[in-house]
Design an enzyme around this catalytic site. Sequence first.
Site, mmCIF file in Angstrom:
data_model
loop_
_atom_site.group_PDB
_atom_site.id
_atom_site.type_symbol
_atom_site.label_atom_id
_atom_site.label_comp_id
_atom_site.label_asym_id
_atom_site.label_seq_id
_atom_site.Cartn_x
_atom_site.Cartn_y
_atom_site.Cartn_z
ATOM 1 N N ASP A 141 17.146 -4.753 -2.550
ATOM 2 C CA ASP A 141 16.093 -5.056 -1.576
ATOM 3 C C ASP A 141 15.832 -6.565 -1.508
ATOM 4 O OD1 ASP A 141 13.630 -4.034 0.052
ATOM 5 O OD2 ASP A 141 12.781 -5.389 -1.440
ATOM 6 N N LYS A 155 16.475 -9.327 1.641
ATOM 7 C CA LYS A 155 15.449 -10.262 2.122
ATOM 8 C C LYS A 155 15.917 -11.710 2.037
ATOM 9 C CE LYS A 155 11.736 -7.100 0.809
ATOM 10 N NZ LYS A 155 10.867 -6.693 -0.305
HETATM 11 N N1 HSE Z 1 9.951 -2.104 -1.854
HETATM 12 C C1 HSE Z 1 9.613 -3.393 -1.356
HETATM 13 C C2 HSE Z 1 9.090 -4.221 -2.496
HETATM 14 C C3 HSE Z 1 8.563 -3.248 -0.278
HETATM 15 O O1 HSE Z 1 8.821 -3.682 -3.554
HETATM 16 O O2 HSE Z 1 8.977 -5.421 -2.346
HETATM 17 C C4 HSE Z 1 8.448 -4.443 0.579
HETATM 18 O O3 HSE Z 1 9.609 -4.732 1.259
#
Ligand code: HSE
Length: 432
Positions: A203, A207
């Site tokens: 994740d 980003k």
């Molecule tokens: N799962 C993501 C986090 C949520 O923990 O940052 C926000 O994108």
Amino acid sequence: MSGSGKTLRLGVAGLGTVGGGLLKLIERQAELRLPGKLEVVAVSARNKNRNRGVDIAKFRWVDDPVELALSDDIDVVVELVGGSDGPAKRTVEAALRSGKSVVSANKALIAEHGMEIAALAEKHQAHLLFEAAVAGAIPIVRAVKNSLSGVIVSRVSGILNGTCNYILSEMLRTGAAYETVLAEAQRLGYAESDPFLDVSGGDAAHKVLILAAIAFGAQPDFTQVQVEGIDKIEAMDITLANKFDYRIKLVAEAYRSGGSVRCRVAPVLVSRDHPLASVNGPLNAVVVEGEPVGRLTFTGPGAGAGPTAAAVMGDLARLFEGPATPPLGKPSRELAAVITAADSTNDQGSFFIGAKLADKPGMFAALTEELAEAGVSIDKLIQESAGDTGAAPVAIMTHPCPRASVEKALAKIAALKITADEPRLLRIETRA
Ligand code: HSE
């Protein structure tokens, strides 16, 4: 449809944590500072009957989000389905092809298909906005894309996953087990529906790649991001690093190197007085460095229903302002910089090694002998009692050396089978 005082008719696809948060925020729009009005016309989700704490009976229900995207009575599709492919991608593509504006929180989609989706939006002169995809409530996409378009960026870095940051800081603060803290992060709505995406670093990698594409005018290429998560970190690593006065943080970074851009995500040690050390819980932080401004730091809630819904709302407000601009800042055909794989083996610096060492005579000597043979000098070390586990928690901080030397020593240590698990090797961040 757009323009001051006008109404935007929304179709919301995906009613999970963020979708529910958005509907609640839309109910409070009189308290917000929007240039016009938002009207939810239709919604779509996997489960119609789930309790979201908000009445969805007043909206038209559409089973298929693609059908929702093609509805004539909708101006804007808010895509909160998630996932790089499947229904989310089809929904966004259908909306853009029909010239509708799209607001999405989908980092996986933008990171993995950013080029083709951006080109599609440009072709149809449709808005494609995704502030909520990166760092929750921190308005970093807009900042980098618009406000900082006058900056020649050299590095973008920070803490981009709230779940990992919550896990690392709560394990240290409360001493709770990894599984307990992860379950709490899920309950609080920070984690992805598959939390492996969080803890594996994927994740944060999505980003940072999105930020890199915009900040460096680069084509997003997810295959080139080097990713290491926190899933191998043990509680002992966190507590022993703390005894050295360091915190373990999952740091994402993108930086210029030679003629290309490197992107990577890894858990690293930061000293207690490092600015990132005090970014705790679900907070995110983003540091942008470049000429002629120096360094800017942004901090704020990076996960959860409210912060993410607020970011979606910011994008919806932008839709009242005027024509669409290229989703990734520059037109997609002009994204000339290339992202190439970072190679951490070339790192130079101090490193942290965490291991559980067999509690038998000569084990510690064998460990340090291999390090010495590889030319790795120990700066600090801690060994704790094995108790009745048979394996003693050991943490070592090295003096500056090539990472390759530490890796060589660890390969030999693995062959000796003197540790109860695979040792963790973490970089120590020296940049303030
Ligand atoms: N799962 C993501 C986090 C949520 O923990 O940052 C926000 O994108």
